[in-house]
Enzyme design. Structure first.
Site, PDB file in Angstrom:
ATOM      1  N   GLY A 189       0.820  -1.207   0.000  1.00  0.00           N
ATOM      2  CA  GLY A 189       0.000   0.000   0.000  1.00  0.00           C
ATOM      3  C   GLY A 189       0.853   1.255   0.000  1.00  0.00           C
ATOM      4  N   ALA A 190       1.967   1.214  -0.747  1.00  0.00           N
ATOM      5  CA  ALA A 190       2.949   2.296  -0.687  1.00  0.00           C
ATOM      6  C   ALA A 190       2.580   3.507  -1.527  1.00  0.00           C
ATOM      7  CB  ALA A 190       4.322   1.773  -1.141  1.00  0.00           C
ATOM      8  N   ASN A 191       1.476   3.437  -2.245  1.00  0.00           N
ATOM      9  CA  ASN A 191       1.150   4.534  -3.167  1.00  0.00           C
ATOM     10  C   ASN A 191       0.362   5.668  -2.515  1.00  0.00           C
ATOM     11  OD1 ASN A 191      -0.894   2.181  -3.562  1.00  0.00           O
ATOM     12  ND2 ASN A 191      -2.057   4.016  -4.100  1.00  0.00           N
ATOM     13  N   GLY A 214      -1.223   7.553   1.520  1.00  0.00           N
ATOM     14  CA  GLY A 214      -1.398   7.554   2.959  1.00  0.00           C
ATOM     15  C   GLY A 214      -0.166   7.157   3.742  1.00  0.00           C
ATOM     16  N   GLY A 262       1.462   4.359   3.827  1.00  0.00           N
ATOM     17  CA  GLY A 262       2.462   3.651   3.030  1.00  0.00           C
ATOM     18  C   GLY A 262       3.344   4.594   2.251  1.00  0.00           C
ATOM     19  N   SER A 304      -5.122  -1.573  14.139  1.00  0.00           N
ATOM     20  CA  SER A 304      -5.947  -0.388  14.382  1.00  0.00           C
ATOM     21  C   SER A 304      -6.558  -0.487  15.768  1.00  0.00           C
ATOM     22  CB  SER A 304      -7.057  -0.301  13.327  1.00  0.00           C
ATOM     23  OG  SER A 304      -8.069   0.620  13.708  1.00  0.00           O
ATOM     24  N   TYR A 338     -14.444  -5.035   9.668  1.00  0.00           N
ATOM     25  CA  TYR A 338     -13.157  -4.347   9.771  1.00  0.00           C
ATOM     26  C   TYR A 338     -12.490  -4.671  11.104  1.00  0.00           C
ATOM     27  CZ  TYR A 338      -9.716  -0.561   9.926  1.00  0.00           C
ATOM     28  OH  TYR A 338      -8.548   0.163  10.014  1.00  0.00           O
TER      29      TYR A 338
END
Length: 313
Positions: free
Chosen positions: A21-23, A25, A27, A151, A176
């Site tokens: 998820g590096a693209n 937020g 990440g 979380s 979630y």
């Protein structure tokens, strides 16, 4: 660790860091910080196009950044396996793996493998990825770390083994919460298994970002087609949330700080654990249940087909 910031991170030259998820937020901010410290950052992204756009943003801020954008769709186990195969072909070791990517409070849908999406992406995808990369983590020259992003919502989670995929009863927030509780159960159980098999040079650590202003909060309202809820989330983020850069600090601390040991849980230490500098914290009793953790591990192995090989070669 009072007042710990990105400036306190140690040098990471000659280290390879994988961030899912590096693209966007957390990440993206984490990848930028790792790059500033000299690491080679493998940006594992569902969309290579968005990953390349994020890489350009990082290079604008860190001109000498060493980045490697690769496709890794956690909602497709065959894609996860292909990503890991490509990494093993091109790298001799991985020093840090940040299991960061996630989805939150979305309408019910299923992954390519038929799993409820939040459980499939947030937990099962990372369970499979970590298993595939275990040999590379064990091959690092010095201590390596696996950091799994959870979380505060884990406190409202419950692992329902009779309905893990929430086919009979689905609530977007309860699903979630289950996935975030699963993240912690996995991180702690992985540390126990690493220790039991003599992998003292590989640590499994958990973290949470508090309330950070990222795109994560907007996906649910958008998928519901709710303009009102999207706008309300924007207001809430503007008023209450800390920045994504600040929210990434617990992950960065867990990944690099010298005083971290396996099985720790790191989060922001400010008001209601929602913002502020990182500190060691205690997750809830359910996340510490070893019997549940062992059962979840067995189920996850069956669902993903990924067996962890703890034999050292």
């Amino acid at each position: 660790m009072t007042g710990w910031t990105i400036e306190d991170m140690p040098p990471l030259r000659d280290q390879t860091v994988v961030v899912t998820g590096a693209n966007s937020g957390l990440g993206l901010e984490g990848s930028k910080a790792f790059a500033r410290r000299g690491a080679t950052v493998v940006m594992a992204c569902r969309s290579v196009e968005r990953g390349e756009s994020a890489a350009k943003e990082i290079r604008d801020a860190v001109p000498n950044a060493t980045l490697d954008v690769r496709e890794c769709d956690l909602a497709d186990l065959s894609n996860v396996a292909s990503f890991a195969d490509g990494l093993r072909a091109d790298y001799d070791a991985v020093d840090i793996l940040c299991n960061n990517a996630g989805v939150m409070a979305i309408p019910r849908s299923e992954t390519a493998d038929g799993f409820e999406t939040q459980f499939g992406v947030n937990h099962l995808g990372h369970f499979a990825l970590t298993g595939h990369l275990l040999d590379l983590l064990g091959a690092a020259d010095s201590e390596s770390r696996i950091v799994t992003q959870s979380s505060g919502a884990h406190e409202m989670g419950e692992i329902d083994f009779d309905d893990l995929q929430r086919e009979r009863s689905y609530g977007k927030w309860s699903a979630y919460g289950q996935s975030k509780l699963a993240n912690l159960l996995f991180a702690y159980e992985l540390q126990r298994r690493l220790g039991n098999h003599g992998w003292d040079d590989v640590l499994s650590v958990a973290c949470h970002p508090g309330y950070a202003d990222t795109d994560l909060q907007f996906r649910g309202p958008r998928e519901m087609g709710s303009t009102l809820r999207t706008a309300a989330m924007g207001v809430a983020n503007a008023v209450f949330a800390q920045s994504a850069e600040q929210g990434a600090l617990p992950m960065l601390y867990a990944a690099t700080a010298e005083d971290v040991i396996g099985g720790e849980y790191v989060g922001p230490g400010g008001l209601f654990d929602m913002r502020g500098s990182p500190e060691f914290q205690q997750s809830n009793d359910a996340s510490q249940d070893e019997e549940t953790a062992e059962q979840l591990w067995a189920v996850s192995t069956d669902l993903t087909g990924v067996e962890y090989d703890f034999e050292r070669t």
